[in-house]
Design a protein around this motif. Structure first.
Motif, PDB file in Angstrom:
ATOM      1  N   ALA A 189       0.856  -1.159  -0.016  1.00 40.34           N
ATOM      2  CA  ALA A 189       0.041  -0.005   0.153  1.00 40.34           C
ATOM      3  C   ALA A 189       0.774   1.204  -0.063  1.00 40.34           C
ATOM      4  O   ALA A 189       2.024   1.304   0.631  1.00 40.34           O
ATOM      5  N   THR A 190       0.333   2.321  -0.622  1.00 39.68           N
ATOM      6  CA  THR A 190       1.091   3.627  -0.609  1.00 39.68           C
ATOM      7  C   THR A 190      -0.061   4.587  -0.867  1.00 39.68           C
ATOM      8  O   THR A 190      -1.063   4.422  -1.516  1.00 39.68           O
ATOM      9  N   LEU A 191       0.298   5.796  -0.444  1.00 39.25           N
ATOM     10  CA  LEU A 191      -0.658   6.946  -0.835  1.00 39.25           C
ATOM     11  C   LEU A 191      -0.243   7.716  -2.116  1.00 39.25           C
ATOM     12  O   LEU A 191      -0.904   8.528  -2.350  1.00 39.25           O
ATOM     13  N   SER A 201      -3.269  -3.368 -20.478  1.00 39.73           N
ATOM     14  CA  SER A 201      -4.378  -4.048 -19.563  1.00 39.73           C
ATOM     15  C   SER A 201      -4.198  -3.307 -18.082  1.00 39.73           C
ATOM     16  O   SER A 201      -3.325  -3.563 -17.390  1.00 39.73           O
ATOM     17  N   TRP A 202      -5.335  -2.267 -17.861  1.00 41.21           N
ATOM     18  CA  TRP A 202      -5.057  -1.600 -16.434  1.00 41.21           C
ATOM     19  C   TRP A 202      -5.443  -2.499 -15.396  1.00 41.21           C
ATOM     20  O   TRP A 202      -6.479  -3.337 -15.485  1.00 41.21           O
ATOM     21  N   MET A 203      -4.325  -2.696 -14.486  1.00 39.65           N
ATOM     22  CA  MET A 203      -4.800  -3.711 -13.241  1.00 39.65           C
ATOM     23  C   MET A 203      -5.194  -3.005 -12.181  1.00 39.65           C
ATOM     24  O   MET A 203      -5.709  -3.563 -11.030  1.00 39.65           O
ATOM     25  N   HIS A 204      -4.704  -1.815 -11.841  1.00 41.56           N
ATOM     26  CA  HIS A 204      -5.253  -1.065 -10.401  1.00 41.56           C
ATOM     27  C   HIS A 204      -4.817   0.276 -10.821  1.00 41.56           C
ATOM     28  O   HIS A 204      -4.056   0.975 -11.899  1.00 41.56           O
ATOM     29  N   SER A 205      -5.458   1.343  -9.820  1.00 37.44           N
ATOM     30  CA  SER A 205      -5.309   2.581  -9.961  1.00 37.44           C
ATOM     31  C   SER A 205      -5.847   3.336  -8.640  1.00 37.44           C
ATOM     32  O   SER A 205      -6.786   2.776  -8.162  1.00 37.44           O
ATOM     33  N   ASN A 206      -5.070   4.303  -8.130  1.00 32.28           N
ATOM     34  CA  ASN A 206      -5.652   5.201  -7.070  1.00 32.28           C
ATOM     35  C   ASN A 206      -5.515   6.691  -7.799  1.00 32.28           C
ATOM     36  O   ASN A 206      -5.494   7.573  -6.964  1.00 32.28           O
ATOM     37  N   ILE A 207      -5.314   6.852  -8.851  1.00 32.31           N
ATOM     38  CA  ILE A 207      -5.269   8.245  -9.619  1.00 32.31           C
ATOM     39  C   ILE A 207      -6.514   8.925  -9.694  1.00 32.31           C
ATOM     40  O   ILE A 207      -6.562  10.154  -9.537  1.00 32.31           O
ATOM     41  N   TRP A 208      -7.794   8.133  -9.957  1.00 33.02           N
ATOM     42  CA  TRP A 208      -8.864   8.834 -10.129  1.00 33.02           C
ATOM     43  C   TRP A 208      -9.428   9.489  -8.760  1.00 33.02           C
ATOM     44  O   TRP A 208      -9.321   8.886  -7.803  1.00 33.02           O
ATOM     45  N   ASP A 209      -9.665  10.543  -8.954  1.00 36.94           N
ATOM     46  CA  ASP A 209     -10.495  11.217  -7.780  1.00 36.94           C
ATOM     47  C   ASP A 209     -11.722  10.968  -7.489  1.00 36.94           C
ATOM     48  O   ASP A 209     -12.671  11.725  -7.818  1.00 36.94           O
ATOM     49  N   ASN A 224     -14.394   7.269  -5.574  1.00 35.92           N
ATOM     50  CA  ASN A 224     -14.358   6.499  -4.471  1.00 35.92           C
ATOM     51  C   ASN A 224     -13.259   5.336  -4.333  1.00 35.92           C
ATOM     52  O   ASN A 224     -13.617   4.432  -3.668  1.00 35.92           O
ATOM     53  N   PHE A 225     -12.508   5.384  -5.258  1.00 36.25           N
ATOM     54  CA  PHE A 225     -11.379   4.383  -5.063  1.00 36.25           C
ATOM     55  C   PHE A 225     -10.644   4.640  -3.858  1.00 36.25           C
ATOM     56  O   PHE A 225     -10.153   5.433  -3.547  1.00 36.25           O
ATOM     57  N   PRO A 226     -10.151   3.540  -3.535  1.00 35.01           N
ATOM     58  CA  PRO A 226      -9.323   3.487  -2.053  1.00 35.01           C
ATOM     59  C   PRO A 226      -8.130   4.502  -2.413  1.00 35.01           C
ATOM     60  O   PRO A 226      -7.432   4.050  -3.463  1.00 35.01           O
ATOM     61  N   ALA A 227      -7.646   5.093  -1.254  1.00 34.04           N
ATOM     62  CA  ALA A 227      -6.207   5.987  -1.488  1.00 34.04           C
ATOM     63  C   ALA A 227      -5.255   5.134  -1.568  1.00 34.04           C
ATOM     64  O   ALA A 227      -4.082   5.347  -2.135  1.00 34.04           O
ATOM     65  N   GLN A 228      -5.247   3.935  -0.699  1.00 37.14           N
ATOM     66  CA  GLN A 228      -4.184   2.982  -0.661  1.00 37.14           C
ATOM     67  C   GLN A 228      -4.799   1.610  -1.239  1.00 37.14           C
ATOM     68  O   GLN A 228      -5.810   1.365  -0.986  1.00 37.14           O
ATOM     69  N   GLN A 229      -3.791   0.932  -1.997  1.00 37.69           N
ATOM     70  CA  GLN A 229      -4.156  -0.122  -2.689  1.00 37.69           C
ATOM     71  C   GLN A 229      -3.214  -1.300  -2.321  1.00 37.69           C
ATOM     72  O   GLN A 229      -2.223  -1.128  -2.935  1.00 37.69           O
ATOM     73  N   ALA A 230      -3.426  -2.397  -1.579  1.00 41.47           N
ATOM     74  CA  ALA A 230      -2.597  -3.552  -1.501  1.00 41.47           C
ATOM     75  C   ALA A 230      -3.311  -4.710  -1.503  1.00 41.47           C
ATOM     76  O   ALA A 230      -4.491  -4.901  -1.435  1.00 41.47           O
TER      77      ALA A 230
END
Length: 199
Positions: A20-22, A115-123, A125-131
């Motif tokens: 996880a990272t912010l 192929s997009w596997m994850h993102s926390n870029i969009w502002d 309701n995606f979690p700010a940290q993804q692990a």
């Protein structure tokens, strides 16, 4: 359902163990197909979208949501990429997801599927940290562009998907025949001080 006899097929498993990272981040798997200005089709629920097909005005042009597969075809080869776990793709490059959506790569690669596997870029309701620890599975099929040998490219893509997808299979269950069955029954009861009691 079988692939054409001349089709080459490979299954890919990408195992990711992510901390996880912010920090703003996203990750892609790149599938570079050596095709020149390919015709692209994507499976959508209830139909097929793609090159020279009408789309909803104002819809995103830099990414595509696929149901199970994306196909690419030029004068020499057909290629199909199937996935069940990563349905968002970009074609030719990786776009920065803010208007006016500029490309982040130095050159366009029209035959490459990202192929997009994850993102926390969009502002959103995606979690700010993804692990997570996850395995992303793909199937790839390639054949020469011979109509007699391969059939339409969309058929190749559907066959590639059918070999690895496992759709739900309905099973009919019959109740016992007996007298005096209750008019109603209860499957779940919830009792919570915040939400009250539900049955």
């Amino acid at each position: 359902m079988h692939l054409p006899h001349d089709a080459a097929r490979v299954d890919v498993e990408n195992r990711i163990d992510k901390t996880a990272t912010l920090t703003k981040e996203s990750a892609f798997f790149a599938f570079p197909f050596a095709l020149d200005n390919p015709v692209v089709h994507t499976e959508a629920t209830g139909g097929i979208l793609g090159t020279v097909r009408e789309t909803v005005p104002g819809s995103a042009t830099h990414m595509r949501a696929i149901r199970r597969w994306i196909s690419l075809s030029d004068d020499t080869h057909h290629a199909a990429l199937a996935t069940a776990g990563a349905p968002l793709v970009q074609l030719g490059g990786i776009v920065i997801p803010y208007a006016p959506y500029p490309q982040s790569l130095p050159q366009e690669e029209p035959g490459t599927v990202f192929s997009w596997m994850h993102s926390n870029i969009w502002d959103t309701n995606f979690p700010a940290q993804q692990a997570f620890h996850h395995t992303f599975r793909y199937s790839i099929a390639i054949t020469e562009a011979d109509e007699k040998a391969a059939g339409p490219i969309d058929r190749l893509a559907a066959r590639t998907t059918a070999l690895t997808s496992h759709p739900l299979v309905p099973v009919r269950a019959r109740a016992e025949t007996r007298a005096g069955l209750p008019a109603q029954t209860r499957f779940l009861t919830l009792d919570h001080p915040r939400y009250g009691s539900w049955a």
